[in-house]
Design an enzyme around this catalytic site. Structure first.
Site, mmCIF file in Angstrom:
data_model
loop_
_atom_site.group_PDB
_atom_site.id
_atom_site.type_symbol
_atom_site.label_atom_id
_atom_site.label_comp_id
_atom_site.label_asym_id
_atom_site.label_seq_id
_atom_site.Cartn_x
_atom_site.Cartn_y
_atom_site.Cartn_z
ATOM 1 N N SER A 112 0.641 -1.291 -0.123
ATOM 2 C CA SER A 112 0.143 0.085 0.294
ATOM 3 C C SER A 112 0.477 0.969 -0.228
ATOM 4 C CB SER A 112 -0.818 0.388 1.339
ATOM 5 O OG SER A 112 -1.572 1.452 1.683
ATOM 6 N N TYR A 139 -2.044 5.494 -5.912
ATOM 7 C CA TYR A 139 -3.020 6.279 -5.522
ATOM 8 C C TYR A 139 -3.050 6.863 -6.997
ATOM 9 C CZ TYR A 139 -5.418 4.144 -1.910
ATOM 10 O OH TYR A 139 -5.890 3.538 -0.465
ATOM 11 N N THR A 165 -5.535 2.251 -7.820
ATOM 12 C CA THR A 165 -6.736 1.410 -7.392
ATOM 13 C C THR A 165 -7.775 3.124 -7.458
ATOM 14 O OG1 THR A 165 -5.848 1.453 -5.592
ATOM 15 C CG2 THR A 165 -7.903 2.241 -4.943
ATOM 16 N N LYS A 237 -6.968 -1.491 -10.308
ATOM 17 C CA LYS A 237 -7.709 -2.216 -8.902
ATOM 18 C C LYS A 237 -9.099 -1.122 -8.540
ATOM 19 C CE LYS A 237 -6.862 -3.299 -4.206
ATOM 20 N NZ LYS A 237 -7.260 -2.537 -3.479
ATOM 21 N N HIS A 261 -12.839 -2.993 -3.031
ATOM 22 C CA HIS A 261 -11.862 -2.227 -1.792
ATOM 23 C C HIS A 261 -12.261 -2.896 -0.451
ATOM 24 C CE1 HIS A 261 -9.279 1.495 -1.600
ATOM 25 N NE2 HIS A 261 -9.408 1.033 0.199
HETATM 26 C C1 FMN Z 1 -7.322 -1.312 6.589
HETATM 27 C C2 FMN Z 1 -7.516 -1.744 5.260
HETATM 28 C C3 FMN Z 1 -6.816 -0.740 4.781
HETATM 29 C C4 FMN Z 1 -6.816 -0.736 3.518
HETATM 30 N N1 FMN Z 1 -5.942 0.079 2.416
HETATM 31 C C5 FMN Z 1 -5.865 -0.021 1.299
HETATM 32 C C6 FMN Z 1 -5.071 0.812 0.868
HETATM 33 O O1 FMN Z 1 -4.015 1.403 0.781
HETATM 34 N N2 FMN Z 1 -5.004 0.422 -1.118
HETATM 35 C C7 FMN Z 1 -6.275 0.091 -1.967
HETATM 36 O O2 FMN Z 1 -6.193 -0.068 -2.782
HETATM 37 N N3 FMN Z 1 -6.442 -1.329 -0.786
HETATM 38 C C8 FMN Z 1 -6.578 -0.429 0.133
HETATM 39 N N4 FMN Z 1 -7.108 -1.695 0.911
HETATM 40 C C9 FMN Z 1 -8.275 -2.290 0.345
HETATM 41 C C10 FMN Z 1 -7.888 -4.437 0.145
HETATM 42 O O3 FMN Z 1 -6.551 -3.627 -0.841
HETATM 43 C C11 FMN Z 1 -8.916 -4.531 -0.387
HETATM 44 O O4 FMN Z 1 -9.331 -4.789 -1.820
HETATM 45 C C12 FMN Z 1 -10.149 -5.792 0.312
HETATM 46 O O5 FMN Z 1 -9.083 -5.553 1.758
HETATM 47 C C13 FMN Z 1 -10.677 -7.008 0.019
HETATM 48 O O6 FMN Z 1 -11.515 -7.396 0.674
HETATM 49 P P1 FMN Z 1 -11.058 -8.349 2.411
HETATM 50 O O7 FMN Z 1 -10.714 -7.702 3.337
HETATM 51 O O8 FMN Z 1 -12.627 -8.953 1.975
HETATM 52 O O9 FMN Z 1 -10.349 -9.444 2.032
HETATM 53 C C14 FMN Z 1 -7.501 -1.483 2.917
HETATM 54 C C15 FMN Z 1 -8.339 -2.313 3.370
HETATM 55 C C16 FMN Z 1 -8.390 -2.390 4.693
HETATM 56 C C17 FMN Z 1 -9.106 -3.371 5.564
HETATM 57 O O1 173 Z 2 -7.946 2.601 4.560
HETATM 58 C C1 173 Z 2 -8.371 2.106 3.256
HETATM 59 O O2 173 Z 2 -9.107 1.829 2.813
HETATM 60 C C2 173 Z 2 -7.585 2.747 3.032
HETATM 61 O O3 173 Z 2 -7.986 2.378 1.510
HETATM 62 C C3 173 Z 2 -6.597 3.420 3.021
HETATM 63 C C4 173 Z 2 -5.802 4.938 3.020
HETATM 64 C C5 173 Z 2 -5.287 5.713 3.332
HETATM 65 C C6 173 Z 2 -4.399 5.481 4.116
HETATM 66 C C7 173 Z 2 -5.092 4.100 4.540
HETATM 67 C C8 173 Z 2 -5.812 3.282 3.889
#
Ligand code: FMN
Ligand code: 173
Length: 352
Positions: A112, A139, A165, A237, A261
């Site tokens: 990330s 991003y 994303t 994504k 997401h």
């Molecule tokens: C705590 C958290 C932070 C996330 N941060 C990002 C991120 O920084 N960038 C992003 O593209 N997706 C982010 N995601 C989405 C994940 O990449 C992913 O699409 C999603 O968690 C998949 O679903 P699942 O948690 O049910 O397996 C985040 C998800 C969670 C739970």
């Molecule tokens: O929380 C999220 O899903 C996410 O994409 C994110 C965005 C900024 C900072 C940390 C996580």
């Protein structure tokens, strides 16, 4: 259901055990979806609509789950850990522990942009264990110079692809973050985006994201620009429709991740397993199709592959794995003094 001290047998066990270790506001940040929680629930529920049609008397003695991804790199299993930000709230080793675990298990990992460790730190934590595929999550940033620096760092570190994303022009509305006035804990750094908690202290998760991400993003402006600055593969994504799959083909992307997401962005969009078939049909073999969202069991993976995905990714299970690895002493300190945590090196329980 696993009781304290019992073996953990399923991701559901991991969720319960990991969630218990985390302070309320951090657990809610990780586990929650947006607004009414429709999509996050739908992601998991939708899998149970589909039944597996088994064939019998098939020789499975030499069954092999390994496969090639990204045009030739071998993984042991069609699974990866999705990019998820701020993993050091779940364990001080954060993304470096996830990287070690992925390398140990031979699966890929997304880094990330909001990782608490640098791209090089995350990548070398893994490659020190075994060869591993890392993809860099990006991003569409307001600061193009910083975006370029991240791209160059990812290339230098040996990342295979960019996961752009595309489902987050603005941050999803997550009520828990507003109710808890969620801020990242003091002492946490975001080296990839060159920030520290201290420098963003006056910002909520939401306002911090707004300042950072460009809500004017679009296919025409952003994809050709990305293509012109890097030779890494470009994956989109957050695609959920045939229409956007066709645009990804048109703009010369290498693949898409069918994703909502984890139900954290626009609530009310379809479960990814339901959106997958139309995306696979639109891709028609021209670009690769991966999927994430609510995947928690081997049969979930099987169903996604049966619907035409090449690989599945999981987000929260890896975070619960980190939290489970947290000693209770460290867990008690979480939420206030992360920097003083005396964490033992994490064996991410999800993969280890
Ligand atoms: C705590 C958290 C932070 C996330 N941060 C990002 C991120 O920084 N960038 C992003 O593209 N997706 C982010 N995601 C989405 C994940 O990449 C992913 O699409 C999603 O968690 C998949 O679903 P699942 O948690 O049910 O397996 C985040 C998800 C969670 C739970
Ligand atoms: O929380 C999220 O899903 C996410 O994409 C994110 C965005 C900024 C900072 C940390 C996580």
């Amino acid at each position: 259901m696993a009781k304290e001290g019992e073996k953990m047998l399923s991701v559901a066990d991991l969720e319960r055990a990991g969630s218990k270790k985390l302070p309320d506001s951090i657990r809610e940040f990780y586990n929650s979806g947006s607004t009414e929680q429709l999509t996050i629930h739908e992601n998991s529920r939708a899998f149970s609509k589909y039944r597996v049609r088994p064939r019998v008397l098939v020789d499975v003695s030499k069954a092999d789950t390994s496969t090639n991804l990204f045009g030739g790199q071998r993984v042991s299993f069609p699974l990866g850990v999705s990019p998820a930000g701020v993993q050091a709230m779940a364990h001080p080793d954060g993304e470096t522990a996830t990287s070690r675990a992925c390398a140990k298990r031979g699966v890929s990992m997304g880094i990330s942009s909001f990782s608490n460790y640098s791209i090089t730190e995350v990548r070398s934590a893994g490659t020190n264990v075994a060869p591993i595929i890392h993809v860099m999550q990006l991003y569409t940033m307001k600061d193009r110079d910083l975006q370029l620096r991240i791209i160059r760092d990812a290339e230098l570190a040996g990342c295979t692809a960019i996961f752009l994303t595309a489902d987050s022009p603005v941050l999803g509305v997550r009520y828990n973050e507003w109710r808890n006035d969620f801020r990242t804990p003091a002492g946490l750094a975001f080296p990839i985006i060159e920030l520290t908690t201290e420098r963003i202290q006056n910002q909520t998760h939401d306002s911090g994201f707004t300042a950072f991400n460009d809500d004017a993003h679009n296919w025409t402006r952003d994809i050709p620009w990305l293509r012109s600055v890097t030779k890494m593969q470009i994956w989109i994504k957050g695609v959920l429709t045939a229409e956007d799959t066709l645009l990804a083909v048109q703009y010369g992307c290498d693949g898409i991740i069918v994703s909502n997401h984890g139900g954290r962005q626009l609530d009310g969009v379809p479960a990814t397993i339901d959106a997958l078939p139309e995306c696979v049909a639109a891709a028609n073999g021209r670009i690769r199709v991966h999927v994430d969202g609510g995947i928690r069991t081997g049969t979930d993976i099987f169903k996604a592959l049966a619907f035409g995905a090449e690989c599945c990714w999981v987000g929260r299970p890896a975070i619960w794995g980190l939290a489970v690895s947290l000693s209770m002493a460290v867990a008690c300190q979480m939420g206030s003094v992360h920097t003083e945590c005396l964490g033992r090196p994490a064996e991410n329980s999800f993969a280890a």
